[in-house]
Design an enzyme around this catalytic site. Structure first.
Site, PDB file in Angstrom:
ATOM      1  N   HIS A  44       1.775  14.788 -22.076  1.00 29.51           N
ATOM      2  CA  HIS A  44       3.150  15.278 -22.025  1.00 29.51           C
ATOM      3  C   HIS A  44       3.198  16.787 -22.275  1.00 29.51           C
ATOM      4  O   HIS A  44       3.818  17.551 -21.518  1.00 29.51           O
ATOM      5  CB  HIS A  44       3.975  14.528 -23.070  1.00 29.51           C
ATOM      6  CG  HIS A  44       5.413  14.931 -23.145  1.00 29.51           C
ATOM      7  ND1 HIS A  44       6.433  14.111 -22.740  1.00 29.51           N
ATOM      8  CD2 HIS A  44       6.008  16.072 -23.592  1.00 29.51           C
ATOM      9  CE1 HIS A  44       7.599  14.713 -22.929  1.00 29.51           C
ATOM     10  NE2 HIS A  44       7.360  15.913 -23.454  1.00 29.51           N
ATOM     11  N   GLU A  45       2.541  17.225 -23.338  1.00 26.92           N
ATOM     12  CA  GLU A  45       2.562  18.643 -23.672  1.00 26.92           C
ATOM     13  C   GLU A  45       1.772  19.484 -22.658  1.00 26.92           C
ATOM     14  O   GLU A  45       2.153  20.604 -22.348  1.00 26.92           O
ATOM     15  CB  GLU A  45       2.012  18.862 -25.088  1.00 26.92           C
ATOM     16  CG  GLU A  45       2.834  18.208 -26.194  1.00 26.92           C
ATOM     17  CD  GLU A  45       4.249  18.759 -26.286  1.00 26.92           C
ATOM     18  OE1 GLU A  45       4.518  19.842 -25.734  1.00 26.92           O
ATOM     19  OE2 GLU A  45       5.098  18.084 -26.902  1.00 26.92           O
ATOM     20  N   HIS A  48       4.022  20.286 -19.780  1.00 32.50           N
ATOM     21  CA  HIS A  48       4.868  21.439 -20.060  1.00 32.50           C
ATOM     22  C   HIS A  48       4.096  22.738 -19.831  1.00 32.50           C
ATOM     23  O   HIS A  48       4.577  23.661 -19.175  1.00 32.50           O
ATOM     24  CB  HIS A  48       5.342  21.403 -21.516  1.00 32.50           C
ATOM     25  CG  HIS A  48       6.376  20.372 -21.815  1.00 32.50           C
ATOM     26  ND1 HIS A  48       7.434  20.102 -20.979  1.00 32.50           N
ATOM     27  CD2 HIS A  48       6.530  19.549 -22.891  1.00 32.50           C
ATOM     28  CE1 HIS A  48       8.189  19.155 -21.519  1.00 32.50           C
ATOM     29  NE2 HIS A  48       7.660  18.797 -22.675  1.00 32.50           N
TER      30      HIS A  48
END
Length: 246
Positions: A44-45, A48
């Site tokens: 997820h990170e 980003h």
């Protein structure tokens, strides 16, 4: 971007995740939950960071966040200590977070507005969780098609292969839905800011100021609201799971 996870008690209510067993089994199950969360949050990170990098922001790469190594995205308290403690001693609740990826929208390519770029970077995180859930379904389909797993394995309280896959699947579905809630500090807050535009900046300012309070109220005071919101999402996830294993 904030990446907050409150998943287990919601996942248990859908039937996608088995209940923890006492003793050694409970310890194993807590470990599975934490490992799955670390992996899901790491991707997820990274999503980003990668999206910001593609838009021209050098900040994530300079800070060592442009990597799939989950260690780079772990928060010692939010990703390890707190989830382990809750996994062992709470009745079906997991709460945690990863280290937010810092971005600077002033570096974004001028082919997109700053507000639009922030929305893209924000949406990339939940989208990565949806992709992870879909890939997990693909793995389950292969395992069922080849006879490695069957329905009895899914019903088992603690299967060495089926249980981690089910946990990972449900956590990613919930991460996708939860992080798209349209309040700050969640990713959905940035997406909503882009949808509203400068004309409704006052709404975004309100959600930025009181968003965390709103989240706490929804999670602990009126969780039935979140159940109603996530109900259709989890029903769709359960339908997809049954379609794969049938």
């Amino acid at each position: 971007m904030a990446n907050i996870l409150f998943c287990t008690y919601l996942a248990m209510s859908t039937g996608l995740v088995v209940a923890g067993a006492p003793g050694v089994a409970e310890l194993r199950y807590a470990g599975i939950l934490v490992i799955c969360m670390i992996l899901a949050i790491g991707v997820h990170e990274f999503a980003h960071a990668y999206t910001a990098h593609r838009l021209g922001d050098p900040t994530p790469e300079s800070q060592g966040r442009l990597t799939l190594n989950p260690i780079a995205h772990m928060d010692p308290i939010g990703t390890l200590a707190l989830p382990i403690a809750l996994g062992l001693f709470s009745k079906g609740m997991l709460f945690g977070w990863g280290r937010p990826v810092e971005t600077q929208s002033r570096y974004f390519t001028r082919r997109i507005t700053m507000r639009g770029g922030m929305a893209l970077v924000a949406f990339a995180g939940p989208l990565s969780n949806l992709v992870q859930a879909a890939l997990t379904l693909g793995v389950l389909w292969i395992l069922f098609a080849t006879g490695v797993l069957d329905r009895a394995d899914l019903a088992a309280e603690m299967h060495p292969l089926a249980t981690p896959l089910l946990v990972f699947y449900s956590l990613n579905v919930l991460l996708f839905a939860f992080n798209l809630l349209p309040v700050h500090p969640l990713d959905g807050g940035k997406v909503l800011a882009w949808i509203l535009g400068p004309k409704y900046q006052h709404i975004d300012d309100f959600l930025a100021r009181y968003g965390f309070v709103i989240l706490l109220v929804l999670m602990f005071a009126v969780p039935v609201v979140l159940h109603k919101v996530f109900g259709p999402v989890m029903a769709g996830a359960e339908w997809a799971l049954h379609a794969v294993v049938s």
